[in-house]
Design a protein around this motif. Structure first.
Motif, PDB file in Angstrom:
ATOM      1  N   SER A  42       0.835  -1.205   0.000  1.00 20.02           N
ATOM      2  CA  SER A  42       0.000   0.000   0.000  1.00 20.02           C
ATOM      3  C   SER A  42       0.868   1.252   0.000  1.00 20.02           C
ATOM      4  N   GLN A  85      -7.158   1.050  -0.119  1.00 19.69           N
ATOM      5  CA  GLN A  85      -7.476  -0.266   0.427  1.00 19.69           C
ATOM      6  C   GLN A  85      -8.704  -0.221   1.323  1.00 19.69           C
ATOM      7  N   ASP A 160      -5.859  -0.704  -4.767  1.00 14.96           N
ATOM      8  CA  ASP A 160      -5.305  -1.380  -3.601  1.00 14.96           C
ATOM      9  C   ASP A 160      -6.274  -2.448  -3.103  1.00 14.96           C
ATOM     10  N   GLU A 161      -6.009  -3.675  -3.436  1.00 15.47           N
ATOM     11  CA  GLU A 161      -6.833  -4.833  -3.065  1.00 15.47           C
ATOM     12  C   GLU A 161      -8.296  -4.678  -3.469  1.00 15.47           C
TER      13      GLU A 161
HETATM   14 MG   LIG Z   1      -2.039  -2.826   2.027  1.00 15.91          MG
END
Ligand SMILES: [Mg+2]
Ligand SMILES: Nc1ncnc2c1ncn2[C@@H]1O[C@H](COP(=O)(O)OP(=O)(O)OP(=O)(O)O)[C@@H](O)[C@H]1O
Length: 240
Positions: A42, A85, A160-161
């Motif tokens: 991240s 995220q 992010d994810e």
């Molecule tokens: Mg992360």
């Protein structure tokens, strides 16, 4: 295109989280960043986005030095879209309002056009367009967050994810959508993911981070066939 060279970055007066990271991502390419929890994935995305200023190294976006450019400039000047995220939708606003927020600077026509296109693409959101974001499931909020970034018409997308907390079916939909975005819009997509197999199967190349460094970089297809992949991905010793 993103080119990061020898990036060193951290928070406040804390240690270097990114110690010496070099990576690239081109238009029409999905690049996946893998690695264990806390290894700096991240942080790398935040540094590319412009939330974290690197302590050393260079970030070039479309050939221009951009390491000191803050996020709002990156959005406007380079067409960077960033989906963090932790879900960042406005909970007290409706789905429609959240999406329109993503395109405040655009003309009314472009905004409506993109909105309708996204409604077609994401029926889940279309069905709940008048609901408050707080009434969506975690997975639906993830999709809203991605769709809001798309409203601005980015040329570079930092995810992010994107599949965090999604059911397998929804995860599949989101990955498929990301693949389509790359193909249809010549987008440069840099994505952090925990679901390594799914992510690798739609991405072109990958970097595996370990302890703030790039432990391995390869074409995704090669990595999928590499028995060392799982060990690396889970944070094992790359030389073991
Ligand atoms: Mg992360
Ligand atoms: N805002 C912050 N201030 C100080 N330290 C931070 C901050 N954000 C992250 N860190 C630290 O930086 C390191 C890397 O965090 P980062 O969030 O980049 O990891 P990650 O690879 O994304 O992990 P995860 O897979 O759990 O999301 C961790 O040790 C974390 O505690």
């Amino acid at each position: 295109m993103i080119e990061a060279s020898n990036i060193r970055a951290g928070y406040g007066d804390g240690p270097d989280i990114l110690q010496d990271i070099s990576m690239t991502a081109s238009a029409r390419e999905i690049v996946t960043i893998l690695g264990p929890n806390g290894c700096g994935k991240s942080t790398l995305l935040k540094t590319v986005a412009g939330f974290v200023r690197p302590r050393g190294g260079a970030i070039r976006i479309n050939g221009e030095g951009a390491e000191t450019v803050p996020i709002h400039e990156k959005v406007r000047h380079y067409g960077v879209g960033y989906v963090p995220q932790t879900d960042n939708v406005f909970r007290t606003m409706t789905v429609t309002e959240n999406l329109l927020m993503g395109a405040r600077d655009l003309s009314r026509d472009t905004r409506n056009e993109r909105f309708e296109a996204l409604m077609t693409q994401y029926p889940t959101l279309a069905n709940k367009r008048r609901r408050k974001a707080s009434a969506l499931s975690g997975g639906e909020r993830q999709i809203l967050s991605l769709a809001r970034a798309l409203m601005a018409g980015p040329r570079i997308l930092l995810l992010d994810e994107p599949s965090a907390g999604l059911s397998p079916a929804m995860m599949h939909d989101v990955f498929e959508a990301i693949g389509r975005i790359r193909d249809a819009q010549d987008m440069c997509i840099l994505m952090v993911e925990q679901n390594a197999y799914e992510a690798l199967s739609i991405s072109d190349r990958a970097y595996v981070l370990s302890l703030g460094k790039v432990a391995l970089t390869a074409r995704s297809a090669d990595l999928l066939n590499d028995p060392a992949m799982e060990r690396l991905y889970l944070g094992g010793d790359p030389d073991a």
